[in-house]
Design an enzyme around this catalytic site. Structure first.
Site, PDB file in Angstrom:
ATOM      1  N   HIS A   1      13.383  17.503 -85.736  1.00 58.74           N
ATOM      2  CA  HIS A   1      14.395  17.927 -84.751  1.00 58.74           C
ATOM      3  C   HIS A   1      14.334  17.148 -83.447  1.00 58.74           C
ATOM      4  O   HIS A   1      15.369  16.860 -82.856  1.00 58.74           O
ATOM      5  CB  HIS A   1      14.213  19.413 -84.417  1.00 58.74           C
ATOM      6  CG  HIS A   1      14.518  20.322 -85.560  1.00 58.74           C
ATOM      7  ND1 HIS A   1      14.838  21.647 -85.375  1.00 58.74           N
ATOM      8  CD2 HIS A   1      14.541  20.117 -86.903  1.00 58.74           C
ATOM      9  CE1 HIS A   1      15.055  22.220 -86.550  1.00 58.74           C
ATOM     10  NE2 HIS A   1      14.863  21.307 -87.495  1.00 58.74           N
TER      11      HIS A   1
ATOM     12  N   THR B   1      -6.736  21.320 -74.436  1.00 61.27           N
ATOM     13  CA  THR B   1      -5.653  22.146 -74.990  1.00 61.27           C
ATOM     14  C   THR B   1      -4.524  21.327 -75.610  1.00 61.27           C
ATOM     15  O   THR B   1      -3.689  21.881 -76.328  1.00 61.27           O
ATOM     16  CB  THR B   1      -5.013  22.982 -73.862  1.00 61.27           C
ATOM     17  OG1 THR B   1      -4.512  22.067 -72.869  1.00 61.27           O
ATOM     18  CG2 THR B   1      -6.018  23.938 -73.236  1.00 61.27           C
TER      19      THR B   1
ATOM     20  N   ASP C   1      -9.180  12.817 -73.506  1.00 57.95           N
ATOM     21  CA  ASP C   1     -10.156  13.003 -72.426  1.00 57.95           C
ATOM     22  C   ASP C   1     -11.411  13.597 -73.067  1.00 57.95           C
ATOM     23  O   ASP C   1     -11.508  13.690 -74.310  1.00 57.95           O
ATOM     24  CB  ASP C   1      -9.577  13.850 -71.272  1.00 57.95           C
ATOM     25  CG  ASP C   1      -9.509  15.347 -71.601  1.00 57.95           C
ATOM     26  OD1 ASP C   1      -9.741  15.734 -72.768  1.00 57.95           O
ATOM     27  OD2 ASP C   1      -9.219  16.137 -70.674  1.00 57.95           O
TER      28      ASP C   1
ATOM     29  N   CYS D   1      -6.659  16.475 -75.657  1.00 54.25           N
ATOM     30  CA  CYS D   1      -7.466  16.947 -74.531  1.00 54.25           C
ATOM     31  C   CYS D   1      -7.978  18.330 -74.921  1.00 54.25           C
ATOM     32  O   CYS D   1      -7.975  18.673 -76.110  1.00 54.25           O
ATOM     33  CB  CYS D   1      -6.695  16.920 -73.215  1.00 54.25           C
ATOM     34  SG  CYS D   1      -5.312  18.081 -73.078  1.00 54.25           S
TER      35      CYS D   1
ATOM     36  N   HIS E   1      20.934  17.026 -83.531  1.00 57.86           N
ATOM     37  CA  HIS E   1      19.619  16.692 -82.973  1.00 57.86           C
ATOM     38  C   HIS E   1      19.679  15.401 -82.167  1.00 57.86           C
ATOM     39  O   HIS E   1      19.044  15.282 -81.118  1.00 57.86           O
ATOM     40  CB  HIS E   1      18.576  16.597 -84.090  1.00 57.86           C
ATOM     41  CG  HIS E   1      18.330  17.891 -84.786  1.00 57.86           C
ATOM     42  ND1 HIS E   1      18.056  19.048 -84.107  1.00 57.86           N
ATOM     43  CD2 HIS E   1      18.339  18.222 -86.109  1.00 57.86           C
ATOM     44  CE1 HIS E   1      17.904  20.044 -84.972  1.00 57.86           C
ATOM     45  NE2 HIS E   1      18.072  19.572 -86.191  1.00 57.86           N
TER      46      HIS E   1
HETATM   47  C1  RB5 Z   1     -10.607  19.484 -69.131  1.00 58.67           C
HETATM   48  O1  RB5 Z   1     -11.578  20.409 -68.801  1.00 58.67           O
HETATM   49  C2  RB5 Z   1      -9.329  20.190 -69.526  1.00 58.67           C
HETATM   50  O2  RB5 Z   1      -8.718  20.731 -68.407  1.00 58.67           O
HETATM   51  C3  RB5 Z   1      -8.404  19.215 -70.236  1.00 58.67           C
HETATM   52  O3  RB5 Z   1      -9.035  18.673 -71.337  1.00 58.67           O
HETATM   53  C4  RB5 Z   1      -7.116  19.796 -70.765  1.00 58.67           C
HETATM   54  O4  RB5 Z   1      -7.320  20.937 -71.525  1.00 58.67           O
HETATM   55  C5  RB5 Z   1      -6.045  19.964 -69.782  1.00 58.67           C
HETATM   56  O5  RB5 Z   1      -4.932  20.411 -70.108  1.00 58.67           O
END
Ligand code: RB5
Length: 144
Positions: free
Chosen positions: A97, A66, A7, A64, A133
């Site tokens: 694993h 995070t 994203d 994304c 595993h």
């Molecule tokens: C977008 O702002 C953010 O929420 C997305 O990239 C991500 O971190 C969601 O988990």
């Protein structure tokens, strides 16, 4: 062949990973997004996960902000084991694993140099194949 997607929060990091894949001669399909404009990570995560689960791609990479949201979406697809990794130990362990088939990272969490090393570790580490595993993964599959 690798399926890769992001994203807007993972867009800049994806460009770094794509440059490394090009340098290494690793083939991929980029499922988007293709610009930094705000978009919804579940759609990209789902598209990449479906393609990997169908066997069209050997592994996937999702990015994304995070790595968490996009991995949550991917893990809704049966057969997908998407792992958020923030270091090389996690990337190695989740291949050995968990036989993870999608690597997820956060563009707001890891820098480009580390992300490339994590990617390299993930792609180059085999599943151990050890019975304990295998059995644990089968238990995950039963939840699907
Ligand atoms: C977008 O702002 C953010 O929420 C997305 O990239 C991500 O971190 C969601 O988990």
């Amino acid at each position: 062949m690798i399926a890769i997607g992001c994203d807007h929060g993972g867009f800049a990091l994806k460009q770094e990973i794509l440059a490394w894949l090009d340098h290494e001669g690793i083939e991929y399909r980029d499922f988007g997004c293709y610009e930094e404009k705000s978009c919804d990570y579940p759609e990209i995560g789902h598209a990449v996960a479906k393609a990997v689960a169908a066997g069209d791609y050997e592994k996937g990479i999702l990015l994304c902000g995070t790595g968490i949201g996009i991995s949550l979406a991917a893990n809704k697809v049966p057969g997908i084991r998407a792992a958020v990794c923030t270091d090389c130990f996690m990337a190695e362990a989740t291949r050995q694993h968990n036989d993870a088939n999608i690597l997820a990272m956060g563009g707001r969490v890891v820098g480009p140099g580390l992300a490339v090393r994590i990617t390299e570790t993930f792609l180059n580490t085999e599943f151990s194949g050890e019975e304990r595993h295998v059995q644990r993964i089968q238990k995950i599959d039963k939840i699907d």
